[in-house]
Scaffold this active site. Sequence first.
Site, PDB file in Angstrom:
ATOM      1  N   ALA A 159       0.564  -1.358  -7.425  1.00  0.00           N
ATOM      2  CA  ALA A 159       1.536  -0.960  -6.403  1.00  0.00           C
ATOM      3  C   ALA A 159       1.336  -1.770  -5.119  1.00  0.00           C
ATOM      4  O   ALA A 159       2.256  -2.462  -4.662  1.00  0.00           O
ATOM      5  CB  ALA A 159       1.438   0.538  -6.130  1.00  0.00           C
ATOM      6  N   ARG A 201     -14.418  -7.758  -3.347  1.00  0.00           N
ATOM      7  CA  ARG A 201     -15.870  -7.692  -3.569  1.00  0.00           C
ATOM      8  C   ARG A 201     -16.385  -9.064  -3.997  1.00  0.00           C
ATOM      9  O   ARG A 201     -15.768  -9.710  -4.840  1.00  0.00           O
ATOM     10  CB  ARG A 201     -16.167  -6.747  -4.740  1.00  0.00           C
ATOM     11  CG  ARG A 201     -16.259  -5.311  -4.397  1.00  0.00           C
ATOM     12  CD  ARG A 201     -16.465  -4.528  -5.673  1.00  0.00           C
ATOM     13  NE  ARG A 201     -15.347  -4.736  -6.594  1.00  0.00           N
ATOM     14  CZ  ARG A 201     -15.168  -4.045  -7.716  1.00  0.00           C
ATOM     15  NH1 ARG A 201     -16.044  -3.146  -8.088  1.00  0.00           N
ATOM     16  NH2 ARG A 201     -14.132  -4.261  -8.496  1.00  0.00           N
ATOM     17  N   ASP A 258     -18.413  -7.867   1.265  1.00  0.00           N
ATOM     18  CA  ASP A 258     -19.006  -6.612   0.839  1.00  0.00           C
ATOM     19  C   ASP A 258     -18.868  -5.641   2.010  1.00  0.00           C
ATOM     20  O   ASP A 258     -19.544  -5.796   3.036  1.00  0.00           O
ATOM     21  CB  ASP A 258     -20.477  -6.851   0.492  1.00  0.00           C
ATOM     22  CG  ASP A 258     -21.200  -5.559   0.171  1.00  0.00           C
ATOM     23  OD1 ASP A 258     -20.549  -4.487   0.191  1.00  0.00           O
ATOM     24  OD2 ASP A 258     -22.420  -5.626  -0.088  1.00  0.00           O
ATOM     25  N   LYS A 263     -19.909  -2.913   2.509  1.00  0.00           N
ATOM     26  CA  LYS A 263     -21.094  -2.119   2.854  1.00  0.00           C
ATOM     27  C   LYS A 263     -22.114  -2.952   3.631  1.00  0.00           C
ATOM     28  O   LYS A 263     -23.084  -2.404   4.138  1.00  0.00           O
ATOM     29  CB  LYS A 263     -21.727  -1.550   1.583  1.00  0.00           C
ATOM     30  CG  LYS A 263     -20.905  -0.387   1.048  1.00  0.00           C
ATOM     31  CD  LYS A 263     -21.432   0.085  -0.300  1.00  0.00           C
ATOM     32  CE  LYS A 263     -20.440   1.101  -0.875  1.00  0.00           C
ATOM     33  NZ  LYS A 263     -20.397   1.043  -2.335  1.00  0.00           N
ATOM     34  N   ASN A 300      -5.461   0.842  -1.041  1.00  0.00           N
ATOM     35  CA  ASN A 300      -5.125   2.012  -1.857  1.00  0.00           C
ATOM     36  C   ASN A 300      -6.380   2.777  -2.253  1.00  0.00           C
ATOM     37  O   ASN A 300      -6.475   3.304  -3.352  1.00  0.00           O
ATOM     38  CB  ASN A 300      -4.300   1.610  -3.091  1.00  0.00           C
ATOM     39  CG  ASN A 300      -5.076   0.733  -4.062  1.00  0.00           C
ATOM     40  OD1 ASN A 300      -6.065   0.111  -3.667  1.00  0.00           O
ATOM     41  ND2 ASN A 300      -4.657   0.674  -5.311  1.00  0.00           N
ATOM     42  N   PHE A 301      -7.338   2.827  -1.347  1.00  0.00           N
ATOM     43  CA  PHE A 301      -8.527   3.635  -1.608  1.00  0.00           C
ATOM     44  C   PHE A 301      -8.157   5.107  -1.597  1.00  0.00           C
ATOM     45  O   PHE A 301      -7.198   5.506  -0.960  1.00  0.00           O
ATOM     46  CB  PHE A 301      -9.609   3.361  -0.559  1.00  0.00           C
ATOM     47  CG  PHE A 301     -10.165   1.969  -0.625  1.00  0.00           C
ATOM     48  CD1 PHE A 301     -10.899   1.558  -1.727  1.00  0.00           C
ATOM     49  CD2 PHE A 301      -9.942   1.070   0.407  1.00  0.00           C
ATOM     50  CE1 PHE A 301     -11.400   0.261  -1.796  1.00  0.00           C
ATOM     51  CE2 PHE A 301     -10.447  -0.226   0.341  1.00  0.00           C
ATOM     52  CZ  PHE A 301     -11.185  -0.628  -0.764  1.00  0.00           C
ATOM     53  N   ASP A 304       4.600   2.369 -10.185  1.00  0.00           N
ATOM     54  CA  ASP A 304       3.916   1.337  -9.397  1.00  0.00           C
ATOM     55  C   ASP A 304       4.914   0.391  -8.743  1.00  0.00           C
ATOM     56  O   ASP A 304       4.798   0.048  -7.573  1.00  0.00           O
ATOM     57  CB  ASP A 304       3.008   0.492 -10.300  1.00  0.00           C
ATOM     58  CG  ASP A 304       1.686   1.169 -10.605  1.00  0.00           C
ATOM     59  OD1 ASP A 304       1.046   1.641  -9.648  1.00  0.00           O
ATOM     60  OD2 ASP A 304       1.288   1.216 -11.772  1.00  0.00           O
TER      61      ASP A 304
END
Lengths: 381, 386
Positions: free
Chosen positions: A17, A37, A74, A76, A97-98, A170
Amino acid sequence: MKPLENLVVLEFSQFMAGPSAGLRLADLGARVIKIERPGKGESGRQIAIKNLFSGDDSIVFHTINRNKESYAADLKSPEDLERIKKLIAKADVMTHNFRPGVMEKIGLDYATVSKINPRLIYGVVTGYGNKGPWAKKPGQDLLVQSLSGLTHLSGDKNDLPTPFGLAVADMMCGAHFAQGILAALIRRGKTKQGALVEVSLLESILDFQFELLTTYLNDGGKQPERAKQGNGNAYLSAPYGIYKTKDRYIAMAMEDVDVLGEKLGCYELLAYKGSDSWFVYRDEIMAKLGAFLKERTTAEWLAVLEPADIWCADVQNYEEFLNHEGYKVLQMEQETVSADGDRIRTTRCPIRIDRQKLFSPKSAPKPGQHTQEINKAFELV
Amino acid sequence: MIKPLEDILVVDFSQFLSGPSASLRLADLGARVIKIEKPDTGDICRQLYVSNVIMNGDSSIFHAINRNKESFVADLKKKEDRTEIWELVKQADVVMHNFRPGVMERLGFDFESVKRVNPEVVYGEITGYGDEGPWKNKPGQDLLVQSLSGLTWLSGNGDKGPVPMGIAVVDILTGAHLAQGLMACLVRRGITGEGGLVQVSMLESVVDFQFEAITTYYRDGGQPTVRSLKNNAHAYLGAPYGIYQTSNGFLAIAMGSIPQLGELLQCPELLHYKEVASWFDKRDEIKAILAQHLQTGTTEQWLAVLEPADIWCADVMTWDRLMDHEGFKVLEMIQEVHMGDGYSYRTTRCPIKIDGEILVSDKGAPKLGEHTAAIIEEMLVKHTGR
């Protein structure tokens, strides 16, 4: 000049989507950078159909993500996050889209980043919105189709619920996402203010059914009833649908049944006078018409019906369609060349601007393919 | 909230679904949309009934597509009316139509002509099949475009003939693409001050809709599309992807490992399919086993096993059940709108949220020519400054 030239879009979105909206913006001229990532990149790279890949990435991924760049980060890692924030400060749009809560944890939620960049358009795609019992349910196309009632509209009366054989939720959601982002950019042109744009697969698939839902909401809540055979639309009267002929099939759209009977020489149909009866006796009419149409070939019927301005068409498969002059004249195809030199034939943007078709030979990126270039261009290190 | 397209004026000559669905979106995003309709009958969609449902004199679908708009009646061949229309298009930000190729040129309100009086105009056109080639004069009707484009071989089971998608999907996508193109040009106009021409066709839009399948077709050397024999949900995906009957309803299962499903559902026959490739190659076989097994339990029983194991699955709802569900209610997807004569009806809202707010408007569809007099008055006031 392509309409979105000089706009920078950061795409944290994965799968279909969000990235299909990113593709549309890219084709319209924006510079779209996927934030991925390191190493693996977005999960959509592994989603393949018919197990077709180019290099490490599926053909599906290549289809949706051509004409984009990739920046590896990354989220994090504090250093990477710092660079991303610098990039956001210079971007026009970012999308993700988390699931609800993830960006808040990372510190890239709208409230936070709009302080870094008050002009930013921040787009979020979810499956079902961010509250209610379904907020955490997987936002997957078939599931959304199934929950939304859509599967009771296609196929024939005695068939199981029949999904649309494409990721329609979607695709619709991606289309709405692009619309919302563009609308917010128009407003920004006047107010200098950014915006939060949110769409969900479920709201999009409900909007998609707006005509029939409005009918349902105002007809006393009658359930859709598919035609017995050759159903084209549960809500339309005969002859709307697809029929078998002597050699192939033929599609018939709306037409007065008596007019059709006259023009075809199918005199049984003349008994049905008035549009009410075309709804009430739909299955009966379609069965009679079906038996009649089986007698001759599709080409023979088209030769009778098209000159009489009856809305009908041949029913083609891909081989027939994609080799037809009516398709070729669109110049709907283009080729992209991947970093490995692999050539992929795919489609182009369906929108023409200032009489120009929009092409781009740029293939989908490898994960992090443009990291250094972007570091330099945006002065991130 | 300032709706994003506030102060944008759209003059819309289009009818039926494709064009009007684009202007509905612009209206919901804040634009003022004036429908130009022909005298007496107006937009043909007013009389295009589905299930024979008539609402306050017009079809239910007309009400769905044309809420939040104004109606201006004009005979585009009549001199006085044309003068008024020229005044309107001069002031418009967006002008759009979906006549067949050549018609607007004959009427004189084509892009080049409008641009002469309004150089900043963003002008949108929809055709069925583009403006060249063997199909250019063919009726641009949804089912016909679905049928020509290969789309009807994607849905339904492999033992059936072609199965259309039971919604005017091509019209709706084309409208969505037009709205995108128009807004992209409005973004550009905000920067450069120049207008633009946006052209879409139903055929190009349905090709775009199939971009994955068509790209796959090119890649695999043009192999035919094969739907699974039963429980098909996607011709290019393996088992379990599909909808299955249960003892009291239906169950949709998307992706998932077949042996894992076998364990969770206590269906030992599925444990044999260890090779991932077999989930595609033997999907008919696997789906037949699953279909039989799932009939031995209720939808709720299966969901209770599969959902906690994070298998992607869902109930298959009707609209009745959906609308009773909290997951639907929380979206506030239904709004009530009111027409000028007091008639009210319920319909859906715009699916896009801006700044955390849903976009609603209580304005119903216009009666034919409802706003003609008011718009003339307003234009004259604006024009002469009286």
